[in-house]
Design an enzyme around this catalytic site. Structure first.
Site, mmCIF file in Angstrom:
data_model
loop_
_atom_site.group_PDB
_atom_site.id
_atom_site.type_symbol
_atom_site.label_atom_id
_atom_site.label_comp_id
_atom_site.label_asym_id
_atom_site.label_seq_id
_atom_site.Cartn_x
_atom_site.Cartn_y
_atom_site.Cartn_z
ATOM 1 N N GLN A 208 0.838 -1.194 0.000
ATOM 2 C CA GLN A 208 0.000 0.000 0.000
ATOM 3 C C GLN A 208 0.875 1.246 0.000
ATOM 4 O OE1 GLN A 208 -2.530 -2.203 3.335
ATOM 5 N NE2 GLN A 208 -3.267 -0.118 3.117
ATOM 6 N N PHE A 239 -5.731 -4.308 3.347
ATOM 7 C CA PHE A 239 -6.490 -4.138 4.589
ATOM 8 C C PHE A 239 -5.662 -3.500 5.703
ATOM 9 C CE2 PHE A 239 -8.346 -7.939 2.433
ATOM 10 C CZ PHE A 239 -9.536 -7.357 2.052
ATOM 11 N N GLU A 243 0.541 -1.608 4.743
ATOM 12 C CA GLU A 243 0.847 -0.179 4.859
ATOM 13 C C GLU A 243 2.306 0.011 5.252
ATOM 14 O OE1 GLU A 243 -1.946 2.299 7.029
ATOM 15 O OE2 GLU A 243 -0.516 3.942 7.194
ATOM 16 N N ARG A 321 -6.051 6.980 17.173
ATOM 17 C CA ARG A 321 -7.350 6.867 16.483
ATOM 18 C C ARG A 321 -8.364 6.119 17.351
ATOM 19 N NH1 ARG A 321 -9.841 7.677 11.349
ATOM 20 N NH2 ARG A 321 -8.003 8.703 10.504
ATOM 21 N N ARG A 353 -7.877 -2.066 8.735
ATOM 22 C CA ARG A 353 -9.172 -1.441 8.439
ATOM 23 C C ARG A 353 -9.872 -0.866 9.682
ATOM 24 N NH1 ARG A 353 -12.936 -4.487 3.995
ATOM 25 N NH2 ARG A 353 -13.822 -2.648 3.035
ATOM 26 N N PHE A 355 -8.124 1.118 11.777
ATOM 27 C CA PHE A 355 -6.916 1.717 12.348
ATOM 28 C C PHE A 355 -7.110 2.110 13.814
ATOM 29 C CE2 PHE A 355 -3.342 4.883 12.216
ATOM 30 C CZ PHE A 355 -2.422 4.160 11.487
ATOM 31 N N THR A 452 -4.387 11.245 10.578
ATOM 32 C CA THR A 452 -4.188 12.125 11.730
ATOM 33 C C THR A 452 -2.766 12.682 11.765
ATOM 34 O OG1 THR A 452 -3.692 10.221 13.111
ATOM 35 C CG2 THR A 452 -5.982 10.978 13.046
ATOM 36 N N ALA A 521 -6.201 5.091 5.492
ATOM 37 C CA ALA A 521 -7.097 6.059 6.125
ATOM 38 C C ALA A 521 -8.334 6.323 5.258
ATOM 39 C CB ALA A 521 -6.354 7.362 6.449
ATOM 40 N N GLU A 724 -12.986 2.105 5.150
ATOM 41 C CA GLU A 724 -12.955 1.541 6.496
ATOM 42 C C GLU A 724 -14.272 1.617 7.277
ATOM 43 O OE1 GLU A 724 -9.490 4.157 7.105
ATOM 44 O OE2 GLU A 724 -8.697 2.513 8.315
HETATM 45 N N1 MTE Z 1 -11.134 -3.382 0.046
HETATM 46 C C1 MTE Z 1 -10.528 -4.430 -0.550
HETATM 47 N N2 MTE Z 1 -11.217 -5.139 -1.460
HETATM 48 N N3 MTE Z 1 -9.251 -4.776 -0.225
HETATM 49 C C2 MTE Z 1 -8.526 -4.087 0.713
HETATM 50 O O1 MTE Z 1 -7.368 -4.417 0.973
HETATM 51 N N4 MTE Z 1 -8.507 -2.222 2.340
HETATM 52 C C3 MTE Z 1 -9.319 -1.348 3.195
HETATM 53 C C4 MTE Z 1 -10.390 -0.639 2.356
HETATM 54 N N5 MTE Z 1 -11.096 -1.573 1.531
HETATM 55 C C5 MTE Z 1 -9.151 -2.970 1.368
HETATM 56 C C6 MTE Z 1 -10.477 -2.650 0.970
HETATM 57 C C7 MTE Z 1 -8.548 -0.346 3.911
HETATM 58 S S1 MTE Z 1 -7.791 -0.783 5.345
HETATM 59 C C8 MTE Z 1 -8.456 0.954 3.481
HETATM 60 S S2 MTE Z 1 -7.637 2.127 4.364
HETATM 61 C C9 MTE Z 1 -9.069 1.373 2.212
HETATM 62 O O2 MTE Z 1 -9.724 0.312 1.529
HETATM 63 C C10 MTE Z 1 -7.976 1.961 1.323
HETATM 64 O O3 MTE Z 1 -8.443 2.331 0.084
HETATM 65 P P1 MTE Z 1 -9.196 3.722 -0.204
HETATM 66 O O4 MTE Z 1 -8.531 4.776 0.597
HETATM 67 O O5 MTE Z 1 -9.036 3.902 -1.649
HETATM 68 O O6 MTE Z 1 -10.620 3.509 0.212
HETATM 69 N N1 HPA Z 2 -4.996 5.947 9.155
HETATM 70 C C1 HPA Z 2 -4.360 5.010 8.434
HETATM 71 N N2 HPA Z 2 -3.074 4.980 8.284
HETATM 72 C C2 HPA Z 2 -2.339 5.924 8.861
HETATM 73 C C3 HPA Z 2 -2.933 6.931 9.625
HETATM 74 C C4 HPA Z 2 -4.326 6.946 9.778
HETATM 75 O O1 HPA Z 2 -4.925 7.810 10.440
HETATM 76 N N3 HPA Z 2 -1.947 7.717 10.094
HETATM 77 C C5 HPA Z 2 -0.804 7.174 9.618
HETATM 78 N N4 HPA Z 2 -1.035 6.102 8.876
HETATM 79 MO MO1 MOS Z 3 -6.274 1.122 6.071
HETATM 80 S S1 MOS Z 3 -6.050 0.282 7.930
HETATM 81 O O1 MOS Z 3 -5.949 2.725 6.689
HETATM 82 O O2 MOS Z 3 -4.798 0.604 5.354
#
Ligand code: MTE
Ligand code: HPA
Ligand code: MOS
Length: 777
Positions: A208, A239, A243, A321, A353, A355, A452, A521, A724
């Site tokens: 990620q 997920f 990260e 968070r 997901r 966080f 954050t 996030a 999330e």
């Molecule tokens: N959806 C799928 N299919 N696979 C993933 O790994 N990760 C989740 C969410 N949905 C995830 C998912 C998490 S932890 C986050 S932070 C967001 O997707 C990240 O993507 P976005 O910021 O584009 O929503």
């Molecule tokens: N969310 C997800 N990932 C992050 C954040 C947060 O608030 N801060 C630093 N990494």
């Molecule tokens: Mo999602 S836990 O912020 O990668």
């Protein structure tokens, strides 16, 4: 260009329920993941030798037999790291390979690169390691007793909560423990590194966070960032588990490629991945609330404690968070939130997901149920009575809540799912059924959107228009299945008013868009959508200025439509034709875009500010049935009403809401991480670690996206983040299970039910409730 107005005449590229760009390839098995890429000649395969002790000094590490084993090209240890032996994102406390002390079972101790993976694995087994055991700290309680932390405890305050609770007509308190969760992405951690000229590296990583991968590979190798190119086409799920923690494995492969001058691949198998990589943090929360006869809070106090593992990783931000979400959607009036971050000899826990938000919300939802049952009220009424209003009430961190729609969502959902009648029906059903008991709960979610860590709220994009009218799109976000790429492509197609097929989605690369944040996030589309729109608008502005000059009209009279570019009242020329003419007149057709979130600020020393640009909201109502003789349980019906603002893509968003809910349900019901007394994870495969399956999906699953949703802030096309927040809708399942357990004693005593609510825990809680209530079966 205005977003509405001439809307009917525009391509509805945004707000359309379009399929994920790779949907058919996912199903057909044609989407390429790193392990599907053609293997370069001379490829070496890596296997990691793991620590078998939770905490021990390394007395002897004899790898001579490993080095001499058939097919081995090189063996890597801490002594081989030419740069800084640290793969931590922030705190400098996470060695690539330990030098003197191992800190958890599964910690990478050394790595073997061999001609084949079986040869690498067989060679690693020949290592001779002698340890001198040190006392391990495995639990929150043990770490607390030893004063072992990753950071000193944090405190957030609004008013004097302790005094408010003491002065309130009623008070209640309790304790709730929650387990962690494995990410269980379908594609495990994997990276492929190909060395080039001058020590340069091309890295394909399932991450990620391409930028951090680039930076940390450079830092561990002692080379410059510009020598490392990281590329990510897609992940088979992240997920949060990719990260930061993907970096470790990419860095090991990069080290092997650098040492040998040969391409190197690392791919953890499922068991190794589960043992070696960090998870959602386990928490234990003590709560206390004071309230009046109507169930309205006067004050609330929370003491959170989390198991962070052996290093800090992202635990500081995750625990922050959790504090930010201790109020969930409720105005606490007065609050004291204390957070302890414990360092333990377990794998370093990481983003997952939500966080920390999910863990933060759990106690206030338990408190809402407890207040209702104590006062003989319906928990829904107590929840409704405590929601943030619209008058800008203060959160414990000093942000005013001005966008709360929780009341509207919950009221609408209660109506559409028939909550009141079903509450009666559940009561009647429970009176008639001796062994099976039903439970019902409707809970809200309010989730803060923005990183954050303020500096992470920025993004870049790169757009090229080619002379045949096709468009190349690149941005800093990564695709992990969540549909980010199709959403950003929709934004660009909308700007130029071309069909989506004209926009080519391309792999994320650190040489196209630099210095990016992790896709995390939930802010991927908020940030990268805006950056791509900025790039597209720069090119549009150039095309408009060129047209104005060519045709002698004002630039504002140049309008992009599906039929082509309208030049005032004069004519409409095809997009491709205009692009070609612009090229011959030496107009640049390539632009970088940039965005940073406005208005947010936070003073962490005081825990006061506006950390979130806005909040995303949702509500869910779950009905469950439990068997009080076995603890078996089932979610029989779920109704969800979720706010995504004006959805960029309702089809993708519905998938995120459903998937998030089910993943949350897994966390709270069946997924259990069991560590033995030595600190070994014993549930490291699907045989013992149970994620939800198709059979666990509730038979009745009604999902609605809130139609009136619209972001009050000027986000990309007024959408809201969706990745999330839906996970936390599953708290309704946990609350409904608690309701069913409490029903065995007519809600006279508060169940002592921790998460995950496995059959064993439910059974124990039922028996405990009966005993405490003096009821006999
Ligand atoms: N959806 C799928 N299919 N696979 C993933 O790994 N990760 C989740 C969410 N949905 C995830 C998912 C998490 S932890 C986050 S932070 C967001 O997707 C990240 O993507 P976005 O910021 O584009 O929503
Ligand atoms: N969310 C997800 N990932 C992050 C954040 C947060 O608030 N801060 C630093 N990494
Ligand atoms: Mo999602 S836990 O912020 O990668």
């Amino acid at each position: 260009m205005p977003d509405s107005g001439a809307a009917s005449k525009l391509y509805a590229a945004v707000h359309a329920p379009l399929a994920h760009d790779s949907a058919e390839k996912h199903v057909a098995g044609e989407a390429l993941y790193i392990d599907d890429l053609p293997e370069p000649t001379g490829l070496l395969h890596l296997h990691v030798g793991q620590s078998t002790r939770a905490h021990a000094g390394i007395v002897r590490l004899d790898l001579s037999a490993v080095r001499a084993a058939p097919g081995v090209a090189c063996v890597l240890t801490a002594a081989d790291v030419p740069g800084k032996n640290d793969i931590s994102p922030i705190m400098g406390d996470d060695p690539m390979f330990p030098e003197a002390v191992v800190r958890f079972i599964g910690q990478p101790l050394f790595a073997v690169a061999a001609e084949t993976l079986p040869k690498a694995r067989a060679a690693a087994a020949l290592a001779i390691v002698e340890y001198e055991d040190l006392p391990p700290l495995l639990t929150i309680e043990a770490a607390q007793a030893a004063g072992s932390t990753i950071e000193h405890s944090q405190v957030m305050r609004l008013g004097d909560a302790r005094a408010a609770i003491a002065a309130a007509p009623h008070a209640l308190s309790g304790e709730l423990a929650m387990g962690g969760q494995d990410h269980f992405y379908l594609e495990g951690q994997v990276a492929l590194v190909v060395p080039g000229e001058d020590g340069d590296l091309h890295v394909w990583s399932s991450t990620q966070n391409p930028t951090e991968t680039q930076h940390l590979i450079a830092r561990t190798l002692g080379i410059r960032d510009h020598a490392v190119l990281v590329e990510v086409r897609r992940m088979g799920g992240g997920f949060g588990g990719k990260e930061t923690q993907s970096v470790h494995y990419a860095a090991i492969a990069a080290l092997a490629a650098t040492k040998t001058g040969r391409p190197a691949k690392i791919r953890l198998d499922r068991d190794d991945d589960m043992v070696m990589t960090g998870k959602r943090h386990a928490f234990r929360t003590r709560w206390a609330v004071g309230f009046d006869a109507a169930g309205v809070l006067r004050g609330a106090a929370f003491e959170l404690a989390s198991r962070c593992g052996h290093s800090a990783d992202l635990s500081i931000a995750i625990n922050d968070r959790a504090m930010f979400h201790s109020d969930n959607a409720y105005c606490l009036q007065a609050a004291e939130i204390v957070s302890h971050r414990l360092r333990t000899n377990t794998v370093s826990d990481t983003a997952f997901r939500g966080f920390g938000g999910p863990q933060g919300m759990m106690a206030i939802e338990r408190a809402m149920d407890a207040i209702a049952w104590t006062l003989g009220k319906d928990p829904l009424d107590v929840r409704l009575a405590n929601l943030y209003g619209v008058s800008g009430e203060l959160t414990p961190y000093g942000q005013r809540v001005t966008d709360s729609i929780a009341l509207e969502l919950m009221t609408e959902l209660a109506e559409s799912c028939g909550y009141r009648a079903r509450r009666q029906a559940v009561r009647a059903w429970n009176a008639e059924n001796r062994w099976l008991k039903r439970g019902l709960s409707l809970t809200p979610v309010k989730f803060g959107i923005s990183f954050t860590a303020n500096h992470l709220n920025q993004a870049g994009a790169l757009v090229h228009v080619y002379t045949d009218g096709s468009i190349h799109l690149n941005h800093g976000g990564t695709e992990m299945g969540q549909g980010l790429n199709v959403k950003v492509a929709q934004v660009v197609a909308h700007e130029f008013q071309v069909p989506l097929s004209a926009v080519k989605i391309s792999a994320t690369r650190t040489d196209k868009v630099p210095n990016t944040s992790a896709t995390a996030a939930s802010s991927g589309s908020d940030l990268n959508g805006m950056a791509a729109q900025d790039a597209a608008r720069t090119i549009k502005d150039r095309l408009a200025a060129f047209s104005a000059q060519e045709f002698g009209v004002a630039a504002e009279q140049v309008v992009f439509t599906p039929d082509g570019v309208r030049i005032g009242d004069l004519e409409t020329i095809g997009f491709t034709e205009l692009v070609r003419r612009a090229y011959f007149n030496r107009v640049s057709l390539s632009a970088a875009g940039y965005y940073r979130t406005p208005e947010i600020h936070y003073d962490r020393a005081r825990h006061q500010g506006r950390p979130f640009y806005y909040f995303a909201y949702g509500a869910a109502c779950s009905e469950v049935v439990i068997d009080t003789l076995t603890g078996e349980n089932k979610v029989v019906r779920v109704d969800i009403l979720h706010d995504v603002g004006r959805s960029l893509n309702p089809a993708v968003d519905a998938g995120q809401i459903e998937g998030g809910f089910i993943q949350g349900m897994g966390w709270l019901t069946t997924e259990e991480l069991v560590f033995d007394a030595a600190g070994r994870l014993t549930t490291h495969a699907p045989s013992t670690y149970k994620i939800p399956t198709a059979g666990d999906r509730p038979d009745v699953f009604n999902l609605a996206i809130w139609e009136r949703g619209e972001n009050r802030e000027a986000t990309i096309h007024r959408s809201k983040a969706v990745g999330e927040p839906p996970l936390m809708l599953a708290i309704s399942v946990f609350s409904a299970l608690t309701d069913a357990v409490a029903s065995v004693a007519d809600h006279a005593v508060l169940p002592d039910l921790d998460a995950p609510a496995t059959p064993e825990r439910i059974l124990r809680a039922v028996e405990d409730v009966r005993r405490r209530a003096g009821r006999h079966v």
